[in-house]
Design a protein around this motif. Sequence first.
Motif, PDB file in Angstrom:
ATOM      1  N   UNK A 159      49.066   3.908   6.414  1.00  0.00           N
ATOM      2  CA  UNK A 159      49.552   4.521   7.655  1.00  0.00           C
ATOM      3  C   UNK A 159      48.867   3.903   8.868  1.00  0.00           C
ATOM      4  N   UNK A 160      47.558   3.673   8.778  1.00  0.00           N
ATOM      5  CA  UNK A 160      46.835   3.045   9.895  1.00  0.00           C
ATOM      6  C   UNK A 160      47.353   1.640  10.156  1.00  0.00           C
ATOM      7  N   UNK A 161      47.648   0.914   9.084  1.00  0.00           N
ATOM      8  CA  UNK A 161      48.187  -0.442   9.248  1.00  0.00           C
ATOM      9  C   UNK A 161      49.535  -0.413   9.956  1.00  0.00           C
ATOM     10  N   UNK A 162      50.399   0.524   9.579  1.00  0.00           N
ATOM     11  CA  UNK A 162      51.712   0.621  10.209  1.00  0.00           C
ATOM     12  C   UNK A 162      51.561   0.984  11.688  1.00  0.00           C
ATOM     13  N   UNK A 163      50.661   1.894  12.001  1.00  0.00           N
ATOM     14  CA  UNK A 163      50.465   2.301  13.400  1.00  0.00           C
ATOM     15  C   UNK A 163      49.958   1.158  14.268  1.00  0.00           C
ATOM     16  N   UNK A 164      49.135   0.279  13.727  1.00  0.00           N
ATOM     17  CA  UNK A 164      48.576  -0.816  14.524  1.00  0.00           C
ATOM     18  C   UNK A 164      49.638  -1.790  14.982  1.00  0.00           C
ATOM     19  N   UNK A 165      50.674  -1.974  14.184  1.00  0.00           N
ATOM     20  CA  UNK A 165      51.700  -2.929  14.534  1.00  0.00           C
ATOM     21  C   UNK A 165      51.169  -4.353  14.456  1.00  0.00           C
ATOM     22  N   UNK A 166      51.949  -5.331  14.913  1.00  0.00           N
ATOM     23  CA  UNK A 166      51.510  -6.729  14.835  1.00  0.00           C
ATOM     24  C   UNK A 166      50.312  -6.978  15.741  1.00  0.00           C
ATOM     25  N   UNK A 167      49.439  -7.931  15.380  1.00  0.00           N
ATOM     26  CA  UNK A 167      48.256  -8.210  16.197  1.00  0.00           C
ATOM     27  C   UNK A 167      48.633  -8.828  17.533  1.00  0.00           C
ATOM     28  N   UNK A 168      47.894  -8.459  18.566  1.00  0.00           N
ATOM     29  CA  UNK A 168      48.105  -9.054  19.882  1.00  0.00           C
ATOM     30  C   UNK A 168      47.279 -10.319  20.048  1.00  0.00           C
ATOM     31  N   UNK A 169      47.619 -11.127  21.060  1.00  0.00           N
ATOM     32  CA  UNK A 169      46.908 -12.392  21.281  1.00  0.00           C
ATOM     33  C   UNK A 169      45.458 -12.148  21.669  1.00  0.00           C
ATOM     34  N   UNK A 170      45.201 -10.979  22.253  1.00  0.00           N
ATOM     35  CA  UNK A 170      43.836 -10.674  22.685  1.00  0.00           C
ATOM     36  C   UNK A 170      43.114  -9.741  21.718  1.00  0.00           C
ATOM     37  N   UNK A 171      43.622  -9.634  20.503  1.00  0.00           N
ATOM     38  CA  UNK A 171      42.990  -8.767  19.505  1.00  0.00           C
ATOM     39  C   UNK A 171      41.553  -9.232  19.268  1.00  0.00           C
ATOM     40  N   UNK A 172      40.534  -8.378  19.548  1.00  0.00           N
ATOM     41  CA  UNK A 172      39.144  -8.837  19.406  1.00  0.00           C
ATOM     42  C   UNK A 172      38.694  -8.939  17.948  1.00  0.00           C
ATOM     43  N   UNK A 173      39.427  -8.333  17.018  1.00  0.00           N
ATOM     44  CA  UNK A 173      39.026  -8.357  15.607  1.00  0.00           C
ATOM     45  C   UNK A 173      40.215  -8.747  14.730  1.00  0.00           C
ATOM     46  N   UNK A 174      40.721  -9.969  14.892  1.00  0.00           N
ATOM     47  CA  UNK A 174      41.922 -10.344  14.127  1.00  0.00           C
ATOM     48  C   UNK A 174      41.694 -10.302  12.613  1.00  0.00           C
ATOM     49  N   UNK A 175      40.467 -10.551  12.177  1.00  0.00           N
ATOM     50  CA  UNK A 175      40.211 -10.560  10.728  1.00  0.00           C
ATOM     51  C   UNK A 175      40.316  -9.171  10.119  1.00  0.00           C
ATOM     52  N   UNK A 176      40.237  -8.132  10.958  1.00  0.00           N
ATOM     53  CA  UNK A 176      40.311  -6.765  10.457  1.00  0.00           C
ATOM     54  C   UNK A 176      41.727  -6.191  10.547  1.00  0.00           C
ATOM     55  N   UNK A 177      42.614  -6.957  11.160  1.00  0.00           N
ATOM     56  CA  UNK A 177      43.944  -6.409  11.445  1.00  0.00           C
ATOM     57  C   UNK A 177      44.713  -6.046  10.182  1.00  0.00           C
ATOM     58  N   UNK A 178      44.532  -6.809   9.101  1.00  0.00           N
ATOM     59  CA  UNK A 178      45.353  -6.607   7.903  1.00  0.00           C
ATOM     60  C   UNK A 178      44.788  -5.556   6.957  1.00  0.00           C
ATOM     61  N   UNK A 179      43.724  -4.845   7.365  1.00  0.00           N
ATOM     62  CA  UNK A 179      43.237  -3.758   6.526  1.00  0.00           C
ATOM     63  C   UNK A 179      44.355  -2.718   6.365  1.00  0.00           C
ATOM     64  N   UNK A 180      44.707  -2.402   5.156  1.00  0.00           N
ATOM     65  CA  UNK A 180      45.796  -1.468   4.868  1.00  0.00           C
ATOM     66  C   UNK A 180      47.095  -2.137   4.482  1.00  0.00           C
ATOM     67  N   UNK A 181      47.181  -3.474   4.690  1.00  0.00           N
ATOM     68  CA  UNK A 181      48.427  -4.171   4.358  1.00  0.00           C
ATOM     69  C   UNK A 181      48.699  -4.130   2.861  1.00  0.00           C
TER      70      UNK A 181
END
Length: 368
Positions: A159-181
């Motif tokens: 659910x958290x992964x779905x709420x985050x949506x796609x990563x933005x260009x200014x995402x400060x933690x891109x390596x953490x974005x796929x947690x929950x995928x």
Amino acid sequence: MAQHVLMKLSNGGCSCCDPPSAPGIAIDGSVGRGGRNLPNDVRTIQAALNNVSSADGGPTLKLAVDGFVGPLTIAAIEKYQTRKLGWADGRIDPDGPTIHALNGQSSGVAAPAKGGAAPTPPPKATAEQNAKFVERIGALLPRARHWISMAQLNIDMASDFVRRGPPGRSDPFPSLHDIGKSQLGLFDKYFHTGKHSNETKLQQLHKAKRIYDSMNTVITHSLLEAPMFGWGVGYFQPDPADGTLAALNYVAYTFYGGWQARRPDGRPRLSGDDNYKGRKDLREDTIFFPVGQLLTKTDNYMLETILHELAHFVGPGVKSPDRIGDHTYDTKADFLTVNNWTALHTAECYGYFAAESALRSTITIPIH
């Protein structure tokens, strides 16, 4: 709509039917007009119809139990269907309403099995084995709660992964974005939400989470009550039909929404309170196990069976369109390919999602 039990079959399937009360019959293929008409199946149906009185829908003249479908056998099927179901198509299917009606009405005389021999009843557990089995279920409940907790955690992460949506260009933690995928991928494996919008995915994740929340409540309540009253008065009990032909083809059964089924005075509902055939004294707030057939089953098999039955048990009642039924199961080819709605309303999907969540590896289907 009459209440029914949800019966998990020995072959991995599940069937919605009346509670077991008498020797059951089973056929491998349809019998009658347009059916497969396997000789042994035909003999089974002919004998079963002969066991029904003519006034109650049985044939006027007893059928020859010869394994051949002729006009008299088809006429007998149609007479029985008209009397018991209000319609007739002249065919009895292996899991259809006619065979369920025959099983509920059985006079106690077993229909012949293959080769004409009477079927052999399953093993019957002793009183000591029943007591040890119920204690075993109690000992497995902490692990069942772990399976449920891991399913809940995976749903939360998805659910958290779905709420985050796609990563933005200014995402400060891109390596953490796929947690929950990967957790969402596992949910999609069993519940098939992939083509839906994020809003719909979140709704369905939340809906499944509520089922697991209720399962957890049942198990926690059981674990708290056991030290005071013992396992003998819990939600998980030996089947009264254990060791009879009625218990030949299933490994557990329970009731739609039985967990919260109560009489107006607050006491648990009994099977006699609703439109049942057969036994009238079965508590609806109970999951029943034919112990004699389960003494050698593995822990994982038992855990998945417990969660499967809990999905029926804690879900909506029989009158709700959202009740958790058995539209597919682990021995069917379509188990992992049914549509999204079907998966969300199928108990086996809840059992397997929790199993793979807890075991953290791809599991063998079916579980043994």
